[in-house]
Design a protein around this motif. Sequence first.
Motif, PDB file in Angstrom:
ATOM      1  N   ALA A 323     -11.783  -0.492 -22.666  1.00 40.63           N
ATOM      2  CA  ALA A 323     -11.586   0.131 -23.972  1.00 40.63           C
ATOM      3  C   ALA A 323     -11.036  -0.836 -25.020  1.00 40.63           C
ATOM      4  N   GLY A 324     -10.187  -1.785 -24.586  1.00 39.19           N
ATOM      5  CA  GLY A 324      -9.454  -2.559 -25.582  1.00 39.19           C
ATOM      6  C   GLY A 324      -9.562  -4.060 -25.503  1.00 39.19           C
ATOM      7  N   PHE A 325     -10.407  -4.593 -24.635  1.00 41.58           N
ATOM      8  CA  PHE A 325     -10.448  -6.046 -24.451  1.00 41.58           C
ATOM      9  C   PHE A 325     -11.863  -6.590 -24.603  1.00 41.58           C
ATOM     10  N   ASP A 326     -12.498  -6.203 -25.682  1.00 40.82           N
ATOM     11  CA  ASP A 326     -13.849  -6.673 -25.968  1.00 40.82           C
ATOM     12  C   ASP A 326     -13.861  -8.204 -26.110  1.00 40.82           C
ATOM     13  N   GLY A 327     -14.753  -8.854 -25.373  1.00 42.24           N
ATOM     14  CA  GLY A 327     -14.872 -10.309 -25.444  1.00 42.24           C
ATOM     15  C   GLY A 327     -14.008 -11.064 -24.453  1.00 42.24           C
ATOM     16  N   TRP A 328     -13.088 -10.368 -23.783  1.00 42.04           N
ATOM     17  CA  TRP A 328     -12.206 -11.023 -22.804  1.00 42.04           C
ATOM     18  C   TRP A 328     -12.878 -11.052 -21.426  1.00 42.04           C
ATOM     19  N   LEU A 363     -11.014 -12.937  -5.151  1.00 47.96           N
ATOM     20  CA  LEU A 363     -10.908 -12.964  -6.603  1.00 47.96           C
ATOM     21  C   LEU A 363     -12.226 -12.474  -7.187  1.00 47.96           C
ATOM     22  N   TYR A 364     -12.164 -11.344  -7.877  1.00 46.23           N
ATOM     23  CA  TYR A 364     -13.339 -10.766  -8.533  1.00 46.23           C
ATOM     24  C   TYR A 364     -13.302 -11.153 -10.008  1.00 46.23           C
ATOM     25  N   LYS A 365     -14.433 -11.619 -10.540  1.00 46.37           N
ATOM     26  CA  LYS A 365     -14.474 -12.119 -11.920  1.00 46.37           C
ATOM     27  C   LYS A 365     -15.561 -11.419 -12.717  1.00 46.37           C
ATOM     28  N   THR A 366     -15.301 -11.242 -14.002  1.00 41.09           N
ATOM     29  CA  THR A 366     -16.302 -10.674 -14.895  1.00 41.09           C
ATOM     30  C   THR A 366     -16.711 -11.703 -15.943  1.00 41.09           C
ATOM     31  N   ALA A 367     -17.848 -11.477 -16.553  1.00 41.17           N
ATOM     32  CA  ALA A 367     -18.196 -12.189 -17.787  1.00 41.17           C
ATOM     33  C   ALA A 367     -17.413 -11.532 -18.915  1.00 41.17           C
ATOM     34  N   ALA A 368     -17.588 -12.004 -20.135  1.00 45.31           N
ATOM     35  CA  ALA A 368     -16.897 -11.408 -21.280  1.00 45.31           C
ATOM     36  C   ALA A 368     -17.252  -9.926 -21.381  1.00 45.31           C
ATOM     37  N   LEU A 369     -16.227  -9.075 -21.497  1.00 49.01           N
ATOM     38  CA  LEU A 369     -16.451  -7.629 -21.580  1.00 49.01           C
ATOM     39  C   LEU A 369     -17.094  -7.278 -22.919  1.00 49.01           C
ATOM     40  N   ARG A 370     -18.009  -6.316 -22.887  1.00 49.95           N
ATOM     41  CA  ARG A 370     -18.649  -5.848 -24.121  1.00 49.95           C
ATOM     42  C   ARG A 370     -18.648  -4.335 -24.139  1.00 49.95           C
ATOM     43  N   LYS A 371     -18.217  -3.779 -25.272  1.00 49.63           N
ATOM     44  CA  LYS A 371     -18.242  -2.324 -25.418  1.00 49.63           C
ATOM     45  C   LYS A 371     -19.685  -1.842 -25.509  1.00 49.63           C
TER      46      LYS A 371
END
Length: 372
Positions: A323-328, A363-371
Motif C-alpha cells: 500500500a505504501g512503498f511504491d518503487g521500493w 532470503l526472499y526478494k522482490t523487484a521494485a513494488l508497483r501499485k
Amino acid sequence: MQNNNLEIFLVTVPGLEGALLSEAKDNSFKKPELEKGGVTVHGSWHDVWRANLMMRGASHVLVRLGNFRAIHLAKLDKHARKFPWADTLCPDVPIRVEVTCRKSRIYHHKAAAERFENALREEFGATISKEADVCIKVRILDDMCTVSVDTSGEPLHKRGHKEAVNKAPMRENLAALLLKECRYKGTEPVLDPMCGSGTFVIEAAEIAAGLQPGRTRSFAFEQLITFDADKWQQLKEAHKIEAPSIQFYGFDRDAGAVKMSAANAERASVSDVTAFEQQSISNIIAPDGPAGLVIINPPYGVRIGEIKKLTSLYQSLGQTLKAGFDGWRVGIATNSEQLAKATGLRFSGNPTSFSHGGIHVKLYKTAALRKK
C-alpha cells in the motif's frame, strides 16, 4: 611480512559464500575462489590486516600456514614439532589450539590437539591457554592436515561499537551479506520495519558512509610476529569517509528496541543519518525522498502452531508494503515459505538459503513494488 602469496581463507555463513565472493572482488583481493564455508584469496600480511578491517561479510580471517599428510598420531606429532612456528607466532604470546577431524584415520580431535599443544610448548616455548586470543586451527580431512592461524580473534561480527542487542539478534556480518544479496550498494535509503537492535539500518548506513567495519576493535594478528604497528596505523588512516546524502530508517513496536538502536547508531557514528521510531507495522509509511530497500528479519515460526500465530503479522507486513512503498524493493529473511507467501508479495528469482542460529532460513526478494 615478506610472504606475498599467503593463502587467506575468509570464513562466512554457509549458503552466503557467493555474496562474500562478490565483496572480496569489490575490495580487490587477489584470486578469490569460492569454497564451502567461505572464500580463499591470496596476498600478503598487509592483505590479511585489510581483510579483517574491511570485509563485512566474513566471520573470521584464517591464514593457512601449511599442510601435511598424517595417518597416525606419531606422524602428526613429528610434523607438529618440525613446523615453522617461529615464522608466525611470538613465543611469549599464549596460544590456543582447536582441531577438527573428518574422514581420517586420525579421528580423536582431543588426542590430535594434545600433540600440537605439546609441540608448541616443548619445541617453541609457547604457553597454551584456553583463553588465548591467538588460535591455531587444525583441520584433518581425508588424512590431510591443514594448519591455520585465526588472525581475527573474536568473531568479526563484533564490530566493537554495538553494546546493546535484543533477543535472537541479527549478526552484523550476516546483515551485510543479506544487504549484498539485495543488491544494496550504499546509494539508496534502507528501512527496517522490525529493526530490533538496528543491525540492518546501522550496517547499511556504515556502508554508505564508507566506514570500515573493524575500525574500533582489536585483532589477534596484532599479537603475531608479522605485525607492524606503524603500517597498520597507516592502513587505517588511509581510508576516506564520506557523509551520506541519504537517510536510513528503523521502526519497532518496542520502545526499548528503538532506544537500543539509537544508542548503537550513536556508538557507530551514524546517528546523523539514521532515524529510529516506535511504530507498529500497520502504521509505517515510506519516508519522503527516493525509494530504496526494505529489509526485514521477522520472527520465525519453528513449529506449526507458531507459524499459524505469525501468519497475521506477515499478512499485515505485506499489506503495508504494497500500500505504501511504491518503487521500493523488499528482502525478507524467514524460515517458512508459508509465512513468506502470507505477505502476498511477488518474489523474484530463487530465494537464497543460509543458516541463522542453526535454523535453515531463506532470503526472499522482490523487484521494485508497483501499485496496481
